[in-house]
Each structure stands twice: as structure tokens, then as C-alpha cells.
Motif scaffolding. Structure first.
Motif, PDB file in Angstrom:
ATOM      1  N   LEU A   5       0.960  -1.294  -0.014  1.00  0.00           N
ATOM      2  CA  LEU A   5       0.028  -0.090  -0.013  1.00  0.00           C
ATOM      3  C   LEU A   5       0.763   1.305   0.117  1.00  0.00           C
ATOM      4  N   ILE A   6       0.764   2.003  -1.119  1.00  0.00           N
ATOM      5  CA  ILE A   6       1.386   3.274  -1.004  1.00  0.00           C
ATOM      6  C   ILE A   6       0.475   4.456  -0.679  1.00  0.00           C
ATOM      7  N   THR A   7       0.830   4.906   0.752  1.00  0.00           N
ATOM      8  CA  THR A   7      -0.278   5.533   1.321  1.00  0.00           C
ATOM      9  C   THR A   7      -0.488   7.174   1.139  1.00  0.00           C
ATOM     10  N   LYS A   8       0.940   7.758   1.098  1.00  0.00           N
ATOM     11  CA  LYS A   8       0.732   9.191   1.191  1.00  0.00           C
ATOM     12  C   LYS A   8       2.478   9.714   0.902  1.00  0.00           C
ATOM     13  N   VAL A   9       2.481  11.044   0.629  1.00  0.00           N
ATOM     14  CA  VAL A   9       3.879  11.699   0.414  1.00  0.00           C
ATOM     15  C   VAL A   9       3.662  13.072   1.170  1.00  0.00           C
TER      16      VAL A   9
ATOM     17  N   ASP B 248       6.593  16.050   2.388  1.00  0.00           N
ATOM     18  CA  ASP B 248       7.668  16.639   1.819  1.00  0.00           C
ATOM     19  C   ASP B 248       8.499  15.873   1.045  1.00  0.00           C
ATOM     20  N   ASN B 249       8.047  15.568   0.047  1.00  0.00           N
ATOM     21  CA  ASN B 249       8.387  14.855  -1.053  1.00  0.00           C
ATOM     22  C   ASN B 249       8.893  13.302  -0.890  1.00  0.00           C
ATOM     23  N   THR B 250       8.526  12.851   0.327  1.00  0.00           N
ATOM     24  CA  THR B 250       8.907  11.385   0.734  1.00  0.00           C
ATOM     25  C   THR B 250       7.430  10.476   0.642  1.00  0.00           C
ATOM     26  N   TYR B 251       7.746   9.634  -0.235  1.00  0.00           N
ATOM     27  CA  TYR B 251       6.467   8.655  -0.067  1.00  0.00           C
ATOM     28  C   TYR B 251       6.514   7.705   0.932  1.00  0.00           C
ATOM     29  N   TYR B 252       5.528   7.310   1.313  1.00  0.00           N
ATOM     30  CA  TYR B 252       5.283   6.199   2.323  1.00  0.00           C
ATOM     31  C   TYR B 252       4.580   5.077   1.956  1.00  0.00           C
ATOM     32  N   ALA B 253       4.916   3.962   2.302  1.00  0.00           N
ATOM     33  CA  ALA B 253       4.156   2.669   1.800  1.00  0.00           C
ATOM     34  C   ALA B 253       4.165   1.605   3.063  1.00  0.00           C
ATOM     35  N   SER B 254       3.227   0.626   3.005  1.00  0.00           N
ATOM     36  CA  SER B 254       3.232  -0.403   3.941  1.00  0.00           C
ATOM     37  C   SER B 254       3.334  -1.859   3.176  1.00  0.00           C
ATOM     38  N   LEU B 255       3.655  -2.711   3.954  1.00  0.00           N
ATOM     39  CA  LEU B 255       3.894  -4.315   3.475  1.00  0.00           C
ATOM     40  C   LEU B 255       2.879  -4.734   4.083  1.00  0.00           C
ATOM     41  N   VAL B 256       2.184  -5.521   3.592  1.00  0.00           N
ATOM     42  CA  VAL B 256       1.127  -6.326   4.181  1.00  0.00           C
ATOM     43  C   VAL B 256       1.408  -7.507   4.238  1.00  0.00           C
ATOM     44  N   PHE B 257       1.312  -8.265   5.215  1.00  0.00           N
ATOM     45  CA  PHE B 257       1.324  -9.824   5.475  1.00  0.00           C
ATOM     46  C   PHE B 257       0.338 -10.283   6.155  1.00  0.00           C
TER      47      PHE B 257
END
Length: 179
Positions: free
Chosen positions: A81-85, A87-96
Motif C-alpha cells: 500500500l503506497i499511502t501518502k507523500v 515533504d516529497n517523501t513517499y510512504y508505503a506499507s507491506l501487508v502480510f
């Protein structure tokens, strides 16, 4: 179940930003035309390129090792899941999934994409991150190689496809670590 506002995306291409020269992975909406460019590091770009080209090594690389550890511990890599940005930094989550329970772990999108490709897991992006604009991206070329790569992962020269180039790399080509 995927949260509302998430769209499945696929890796459309891997290239270089013409202004900065930085690697960029372009994600494309699976059932649409919107794009999500994410600027990434050269190591992650290489890991993504090798997987897209189908290059296999005798020993596992970091992303391959991570997937093997996840499976070995009885878990399944379900999705990214790529969730947000911010300050030009993207955030993601790995789901297991393990024992019927879902576990989400914070991750950089570049590593998440490299892992998802290896695990054949879907990638989802927050709807608000997808754009319809065009980007001035040059297809990435292997280091010290002057010919641009095509989206198929091969160079313009049919004599040297990317997979052959990557298979021929020697760890010495990347230099030595000298503490």
C-alpha cells in the motif's frame, strides 16, 4: 479487503529523471491511465530492473532473501500500500498474513515494489497520489552503457538485452567497500 480510495497499480517503466538523473519508477493505474512517479535510489532501481528482466542469481539478493524469510516464518506477503507523500517523501506499507491475522509494516515504496514484484503481490496506491500528467523521463540505461533502455527491458541494440547485461555483471563492477 483493500481500503477505499486505493487503486491497484503496476510498474509501467523504470527510467531516469532528465533533470536530476535520479532513477524513477513509474507506476500506472491498472484499470486507467493515471501515473505515479516515485524517485528512488540506484540500488532499489537495480533490484526492480533485475526482477523485471527476469534475472536470476545463484544466491539470493536482499529482496529475494526477505521474501524467503517471510515464507519460512509461515507468513504470506499479501500486498503493498503506497499511502501518502509528505515533504516529497513517499510512504508505503507491506501487508502480510500470518495465522489469519494481517500485519502491516512501514516500508519505503522502492523496497516495497521490489519485494512485491518478487512475491507477485499486488501494489495499491492512494487515489490522491495518482496523476494524469506526462513526465519527462528517460528510460534507464545500465551503468556505463550509453544506449537507452526500452520498456521491454532491452537496449536499442538487439545484441545486448538487459537480462544478458545484468547476468554478465561481476560484483567487482560495483567497486569495493573499504572501511
Amino acid at each position: 479487503m483493500i481500503e477505499q480510495g486505493m487503486q491497484e497499480v503496476t510498474v509501467a517503466s523504470l527510467g531516469l529523471d532528465k533533470v536530476s538523473g535520479a532513477p524513477v519508477v513509474i507506476l500506472k493505474e491498472k484499470h486507467g491511465d493515471r501515473l505515479l512517479p516515485i524517485w528512488i535510489g540506484p540500488g532499489e532501481a537495480s533490484a526492480i530492473a533485475m526482477e523485471l528482466a527476469g534475472v536470476q542469481f545463484a544466491r539470493p539478493l536482499t529482496h529475494d532473501l526477505f521474501n524467503a524469510v517471510v515464507r519460512g516464518l509461515g507468513s504470506a506477503f499479501v500486498r503493498v500500500l503506497i499511502t501518502k507523500v509528505i515533504d516529497n517523501t513517499y510512504y508505503a506499507s507491506l501487508v502480510f498474513r500470518r495465522n489469519g491475522e494481517f500485519i502491516s509494516i512501514d516500508s519505503r515504496p522502492s523496497d516495497s515494489i521490489a519485494l512485491a514484484l518478487r512475491a507477485e503481490a499486488p501494489i495499491y496506491a492512494e487515489e490522491s497520489l495518482l496523476e494524469t500528467t506526462e513526465y519527462d523521463i528517460e528510460e534507464a540505461a545500465p551503468p556505463e552503457h550509453e544506449e537507452p533502455l526500452l520498456e521491454s527491458g532491452t537496449s536499442e541494440s538487439p545484441e545486448e538485452p538487459l537480462s544478458d547485461y545484468l547476468k554478465g555483471l561481476d560484483p567487482e563492477d560495483f567497486g569495493r567497500f573499504d572501511p
